[in-house]
Scaffold this motif. Structure first.
Motif, PDB file in Angstrom:
ATOM      1  N   ALA A  10       0.828  -1.210   0.000  1.00 51.73           N
ATOM      2  CA  ALA A  10       0.000   0.000   0.000  1.00 51.73           C
ATOM      3  C   ALA A  10       0.861   1.259   0.000  1.00 51.73           C
ATOM      4  O   ALA A  10       0.489   2.268  -0.589  1.00 51.73           O
ATOM      5  CB  ALA A  10      -0.932  -0.009   1.202  1.00 51.73           C
ATOM      6  N   ALA A  11       2.032   1.212   0.606  1.00 52.15           N
ATOM      7  CA  ALA A  11       2.914   2.383   0.657  1.00 52.15           C
ATOM      8  C   ALA A  11       3.486   2.728  -0.719  1.00 52.15           C
ATOM      9  O   ALA A  11       3.926   3.843  -0.947  1.00 52.15           O
ATOM     10  CB  ALA A  11       4.046   2.140   1.642  1.00 52.15           C
ATOM     11  N   GLU A  12       3.460   1.768  -1.647  1.00 50.14           N
ATOM     12  CA  GLU A  12       4.002   1.999  -2.990  1.00 50.14           C
ATOM     13  C   GLU A  12       2.978   2.605  -3.941  1.00 50.14           C
ATOM     14  O   GLU A  12       3.327   2.988  -5.055  1.00 50.14           O
ATOM     15  CB  GLU A  12       4.500   0.678  -3.577  1.00 50.14           C
ATOM     16  N   LEU A  13       1.715   2.684  -3.533  1.00 54.94           N
ATOM     17  CA  LEU A  13       0.676   3.233  -4.396  1.00 54.94           C
ATOM     18  C   LEU A  13       0.777   4.757  -4.447  1.00 54.94           C
ATOM     19  O   LEU A  13       1.135   5.389  -3.451  1.00 54.94           O
ATOM     20  CB  LEU A  13      -0.708   2.829  -3.882  1.00 54.94           C
ATOM     21  N   PRO A  14       0.450   5.377  -5.576  1.00 53.72           N
ATOM     22  CA  PRO A  14       0.413   6.842  -5.637  1.00 53.72           C
ATOM     23  C   PRO A  14      -0.541   7.395  -4.573  1.00 53.72           C
ATOM     24  O   PRO A  14      -1.527   6.744  -4.213  1.00 53.72           O
ATOM     25  CB  PRO A  14      -0.108   7.128  -7.044  1.00 53.72           C
ATOM     26  N   ALA A  15      -0.250   8.584  -4.102  1.00 58.31           N
ATOM     27  CA  ALA A  15      -1.003   9.170  -2.995  1.00 58.31           C
ATOM     28  C   ALA A  15      -2.503   9.283  -3.276  1.00 58.31           C
ATOM     29  O   ALA A  15      -3.310   9.191  -2.361  1.00 58.31           O
ATOM     30  CB  ALA A  15      -0.430  10.544  -2.648  1.00 58.31           C
ATOM     31  N   ASP A  16      -2.886   9.492  -4.535  1.00 59.62           N
ATOM     32  CA  ASP A  16      -4.305   9.664  -4.847  1.00 59.62           C
ATOM     33  C   ASP A  16      -5.016   8.347  -5.160  1.00 59.62           C
ATOM     34  O   ASP A  16      -6.202   8.333  -5.463  1.00 59.62           O
ATOM     35  CB  ASP A  16      -4.476  10.640  -6.012  1.00 59.62           C
ATOM     36  N   THR A  17      -4.310   7.219  -5.054  1.00 57.15           N
ATOM     37  CA  THR A  17      -4.909   5.913  -5.313  1.00 57.15           C
ATOM     38  C   THR A  17      -5.571   5.404  -4.039  1.00 57.15           C
ATOM     39  O   THR A  17      -4.927   5.365  -2.985  1.00 57.15           O
ATOM     40  CB  THR A  17      -3.835   4.897  -5.760  1.00 57.15           C
ATOM     41  N   PRO A  18      -6.837   5.007  -4.117  1.00 55.11           N
ATOM     42  CA  PRO A  18      -7.486   4.459  -2.922  1.00 55.11           C
ATOM     43  C   PRO A  18      -6.792   3.169  -2.472  1.00 55.11           C
ATOM     44  O   PRO A  18      -6.350   2.377  -3.302  1.00 55.11           O
ATOM     45  CB  PRO A  18      -8.914   4.154  -3.376  1.00 55.11           C
ATOM     46  N   VAL A  19      -6.699   2.989  -1.180  1.00 51.08           N
ATOM     47  CA  VAL A  19      -6.129   1.777  -0.610  1.00 51.08           C
ATOM     48  C   VAL A  19      -7.278   0.902  -0.133  1.00 51.08           C
ATOM     49  O   VAL A  19      -8.226   1.387   0.480  1.00 51.08           O
ATOM     50  CB  VAL A  19      -5.173   2.106   0.555  1.00 51.08           C
ATOM     51  N   TRP A  20      -7.199  -0.376  -0.430  1.00 48.69           N
ATOM     52  CA  TRP A  20      -8.225  -1.349  -0.062  1.00 48.69           C
ATOM     53  C   TRP A  20      -7.636  -2.367   0.890  1.00 48.69           C
ATOM     54  O   TRP A  20      -6.421  -2.528   0.965  1.00 48.69           O
ATOM     55  CB  TRP A  20      -8.765  -2.021  -1.325  1.00 48.69           C
ATOM     56  N   GLN A  21      -8.512  -3.031   1.626  1.00 50.48           N
ATOM     57  CA  GLN A  21      -8.088  -4.018   2.605  1.00 50.48           C
ATOM     58  C   GLN A  21      -8.800  -5.348   2.369  1.00 50.48           C
ATOM     59  O   GLN A  21      -9.971  -5.367   1.989  1.00 50.48           O
ATOM     60  CB  GLN A  21      -8.427  -3.556   4.025  1.00 50.48           C
ATOM     61  N   THR A  22      -8.086  -6.426   2.634  1.00 48.52           N
ATOM     62  CA  THR A  22      -8.701  -7.746   2.718  1.00 48.52           C
ATOM     63  C   THR A  22      -8.908  -8.026   4.197  1.00 48.52           C
ATOM     64  O   THR A  22      -7.956  -7.957   4.980  1.00 48.52           O
ATOM     65  CB  THR A  22      -7.819  -8.840   2.095  1.00 48.52           C
ATOM     66  N   VAL A  23     -10.146  -8.312   4.560  1.00 51.19           N
ATOM     67  CA  VAL A  23     -10.517  -8.563   5.950  1.00 51.19           C
ATOM     68  C   VAL A  23     -10.963 -10.013   6.070  1.00 51.19           C
ATOM     69  O   VAL A  23     -11.833 -10.461   5.321  1.00 51.19           O
ATOM     70  CB  VAL A  23     -11.660  -7.626   6.396  1.00 51.19           C
ATOM     71  N   VAL A  24     -10.372 -10.739   7.004  1.00 49.31           N
ATOM     72  CA  VAL A  24     -10.799 -12.105   7.299  1.00 49.31           C
ATOM     73  C   VAL A  24     -11.636 -12.055   8.576  1.00 49.31           C
ATOM     74  O   VAL A  24     -11.238 -11.442   9.569  1.00 49.31           O
ATOM     75  CB  VAL A  24      -9.603 -13.063   7.457  1.00 49.31           C
ATOM     76  N   TRP A  25     -12.790 -12.712   8.531  1.00 51.27           N
ATOM     77  CA  TRP A  25     -13.767 -12.688   9.621  1.00 51.27           C
ATOM     78  C   TRP A  25     -13.776 -14.001  10.381  1.00 51.27           C
ATOM     79  O   TRP A  25     -13.541 -15.069   9.814  1.00 51.27           O
ATOM     80  CB  TRP A  25     -15.157 -12.404   9.059  1.00 51.27           C
ATOM     81  N   ASN A  26     -14.101 -13.910  11.653  1.00 54.65           N
ATOM     82  CA  ASN A  26     -14.228 -15.095  12.488  1.00 54.65           C
ATOM     83  C   ASN A  26     -15.427 -15.914  12.026  1.00 54.65           C
ATOM     84  O   ASN A  26     -16.402 -15.360  11.523  1.00 54.65           O
ATOM     85  CB  ASN A  26     -14.408 -14.688  13.950  1.00 54.65           C
ATOM     86  N   ASP A  27     -15.328 -17.216  12.173  1.00 54.84           N
ATOM     87  CA  ASP A  27     -16.453 -18.082  11.844  1.00 54.84           C
ATOM     88  C   ASP A  27     -16.481 -19.235  12.837  1.00 54.84           C
ATOM     89  O   ASP A  27     -15.495 -19.502  13.510  1.00 54.84           O
ATOM     90  CB  ASP A  27     -16.368 -18.590  10.396  1.00 54.84           C
ATOM     91  N   PRO A  28     -17.617 -19.911  12.954  1.00 57.02           N
ATOM     92  CA  PRO A  28     -17.723 -20.998  13.928  1.00 57.02           C
ATOM     93  C   PRO A  28     -17.228 -22.345  13.394  1.00 57.02           C
ATOM     94  O   PRO A  28     -17.375 -23.357  14.066  1.00 57.02           O
ATOM     95  CB  PRO A  28     -19.231 -21.046  14.207  1.00 57.02           C
ATOM     96  N   VAL A  29     -16.651 -22.362  12.203  1.00 61.92           N
ATOM     97  CA  VAL A  29     -16.323 -23.623  11.539  1.00 61.92           C
ATOM     98  C   VAL A  29     -14.836 -23.960  11.606  1.00 61.92           C
ATOM     99  O   VAL A  29     -14.458 -25.071  11.970  1.00 61.92           O
ATOM    100  CB  VAL A  29     -16.785 -23.582  10.063  1.00 61.92           C
ATOM    101  N   ASN A  30     -13.979 -23.020  11.227  1.00 61.18           N
ATOM    102  CA  ASN A  30     -12.555 -23.316  11.067  1.00 61.18           C
ATOM    103  C   ASN A  30     -11.798 -23.253  12.394  1.00 61.18           C
ATOM    104  O   ASN A  30     -12.013 -22.358  13.208  1.00 61.18           O
ATOM    105  CB  ASN A  30     -11.931 -22.329  10.080  1.00 61.18           C
TER     106      ASN A  30
END
Length: 94
Positions: A10-30
């Motif tokens: 993310a630090a390598e992206l141009p300043a005006d480029t939106p930064v996105w995130q991958t979020v992993v969520w808790n689940d009752p299975v794994n």
């Protein structure tokens, strides 16, 4: 691990480029050990970082496991789905 060679910090992206995130969520299975295994195998996290991220998922309900360009974050989320984990993509707060 398809696409990992194309990761963009993310630090390598141009300043005006939106930064996105991958979020992993808790689940009752794994199992926590499986989630840590996935983080090590897919993201290449050290055992300590994989455990830290897994515990964040477990205790906080979710963890941001990657940041960068939207397309890459969508690939990461799909990969997490392929492993059986629940993941989403969101815009990073600015």
């Amino acid at each position: 691990m398809p696409g990992l060679d194309e990761r963009i910090d993310a630090a390598e992206l141009p300043a005006d480029t939106p930064v996105w995130q991958t979020v992993v969520w808790n689940d009752p299975v794994n199992l926590m050990s499986y989630v840590a295994h996935v983080f090590r195998e897919y993201f290449g996290f050290s055992p300590e970082e994989a455990t830290r991220q897994m515990l964040t998922v477990h205790h906080d309900g979710h963890a941001v496991v990657a940041e960068g360009a939207r397309e890459q974050m969508e690939l990461h989320a799909q990969a997490m789905h392929d492993y059986g984990l629940w993941a989403t993509v969101r815009a990073a707060p600015r």
